[in-house]
Structure formats: C-alpha cells, structure tokens
Scaffold this motif. Sequence first.
Motif, short mmCIF file in Angstrom:
data_model
loop_
_atom_site.label_atom_id
_atom_site.label_comp_id
_atom_site.label_asym_id
_atom_site.label_seq_id
_atom_site.Cartn_x
_atom_site.Cartn_y
_atom_site.Cartn_z
N VAL A 1 0.86 -1.18 0.00
CA VAL A 1 0.00 0.00 0.00
C VAL A 1 0.90 1.24 0.00
O VAL A 1 1.75 1.39 0.87
CB VAL A 1 -0.93 0.01 1.24
N VAL B 1 -4.09 6.68 -3.38
CA VAL B 1 -3.27 5.68 -2.70
C VAL B 1 -3.16 4.47 -3.62
O VAL B 1 -4.13 3.72 -3.78
CB VAL B 1 -3.87 5.27 -1.35
N LEU C 1 -12.65 1.19 4.90
CA LEU C 1 -11.90 2.01 5.84
C LEU C 1 -12.48 1.74 7.23
O LEU C 1 -13.69 1.64 7.38
CB LEU C 1 -12.02 3.49 5.49
N TYR D 1 -9.52 9.42 -2.78
CA TYR D 1 -10.35 9.91 -1.67
C TYR D 1 -10.26 11.43 -1.56
O TYR D 1 -9.33 12.05 -2.05
CB TYR D 1 -9.91 9.28 -0.34
N ALA E 1 -10.66 7.35 9.74
CA ALA E 1 -10.10 6.04 9.37
C ALA E 1 -8.70 5.87 9.97
O ALA E 1 -7.89 6.79 9.94
CB ALA E 1 -10.06 5.89 7.86
N ASN F 1 -7.38 2.37 9.58
CA ASN F 1 -6.92 1.20 8.82
C ASN F 1 -7.72 1.08 7.54
O ASN F 1 -8.83 1.61 7.43
CB ASN F 1 -7.10 -0.09 9.64
N VAL F 2 -7.16 0.35 6.59
CA VAL F 2 -7.87 0.01 5.36
C VAL F 2 -7.83 -1.51 5.22
O VAL F 2 -6.76 -2.12 5.33
CB VAL F 2 -7.26 0.72 4.11
N SER G 1 -5.62 -6.19 6.67
CA SER G 1 -5.73 -4.82 7.16
C SER G 1 -4.36 -4.14 7.16
O SER G 1 -3.35 -4.77 7.52
CB SER G 1 -6.31 -4.84 8.58
N TRP H 1 -3.93 3.14 7.76
CA TRP H 1 -4.34 4.27 6.92
C TRP H 1 -3.75 5.52 7.56
O TRP H 1 -4.20 5.95 8.61
CB TRP H 1 -5.86 4.36 6.84
N SER H 2 -2.75 6.09 6.93
CA SER H 2 -2.05 7.25 7.51
C SER H 2 -2.27 8.52 6.67
O SER H 2 -1.45 9.43 6.72
CB SER H 2 -0.55 6.95 7.61
N TYR H 3 -3.37 8.57 5.95
CA TYR H 3 -3.61 9.66 5.00
C TYR H 3 -4.67 10.64 5.48
O TYR H 3 -5.20 11.41 4.70
CB TYR H 3 -3.97 9.07 3.63
#
Length: 189
Positions: free
Chosen positions: A62, A77, A99, A133, A146, A148-149, A161, A164-166
């Motif tokens: 990812v 992403v 998410l 997104y 969110a 995690n994805v 999993s 998610w750091s965005y």
Amino acid sequence: MSTITNQRSPMRALPVRLAVTALVAALALTACDSSNNSGSADKSGDSGKSKNTAECTLGIKVGPANAATTAGDTGNVPVTLTNDGSRPCSFDGFPGIELTGGDTGWKVPDQEGANPEKVTLQKGDTATFTITYVRGKSGGTDSAAAKNVKITIPGAGDAHSYPWSYGEVALKGGKSPDASVSPIQVAGD
C-alpha cells in the motif's frame, strides 16, 4: 525364401490410443486456472501475503501515496499486487475496500463507469489499483476517522488490514466515504 506381409499389429493401435487419451487428460488438467473464489488467506495477519486454494501467493504493498494534505483536497493511494507464487493468479472484479476506525467501518464504492477485466499474473508479475479519496475535516461530523484500510482481492482469500495514515476521509451525506477504488490492472496498463 521368406515373404514379408504388411499386416497391422493390433498391439500398435493400443499404445497410440492410450497416448492420445493421456494427452487429452493432461490438456484438460492444465486448462484449470487459479481463479476460484473459494480461497482462504494464510493466517499471517498483516504480512501482505494472501493465498487461495490454488496456492496463489500475493505480496500486497500500500502506497506510497499522493496524499491529500488539506480538507477538500483529493488524494490517491496506489496498491501494488505481486504474484510471489509459482502459479498464475487470476482476478476478476474490483477489490473490496473498507476504511475502519474503532468499531466503525466505511465501504469504499467502486469507481463509477469503470469496467474491470480479468487479470492474470504470472510468477513475479504485478498489478495495481488505486484508492482515490477526498480529505475530510479533522474531527468533523462529515469525516471518517479512518485508522486502517481492509483490502480484499477477488479470488485471493480473506481481507488483510493495513494502516491508513492519510488523514480523515470526507463523508457524502454523513454516511458514505467520498472515495472510490479503481479496477485491478496489470502494472503499466
């Protein structure tokens, strides 16, 4: 003096028939592909490896992302899939993306108007898809916090999993993420 007669031996016909039958059976077996949808992922947690019952082993990466830094900006992403196994891997459809944050989950819809095609990866080949997104306002009621994805690859087993750091993702109507996922495509297409 001896005479030679041209007679067909019944023994010669039997091995030829058996050889043809064996060849047909071998070809029928090799026509099977690894795209069955009843696979189960390995139990390695977030290792980024996924297996289906046909021993399809995927490496999943990812990012790195073109992250949206301000509320209202759009980010992308990329997710890269690599066939780390010895057999071909086939996928048909969109990846499943969810998410999650705490006890809440938001399903990311498929990209509108996109038509996924069957993708087959040989050993070492890669494919990609993109999660697009809109960044939400931090702490806003119309944002998904969110953390995690969850990614499910069609035909490759259970969801895995990843962090998610965005940032937060904007919600449309307070429920659905303002996001989409593209179809899986062979890298470079």
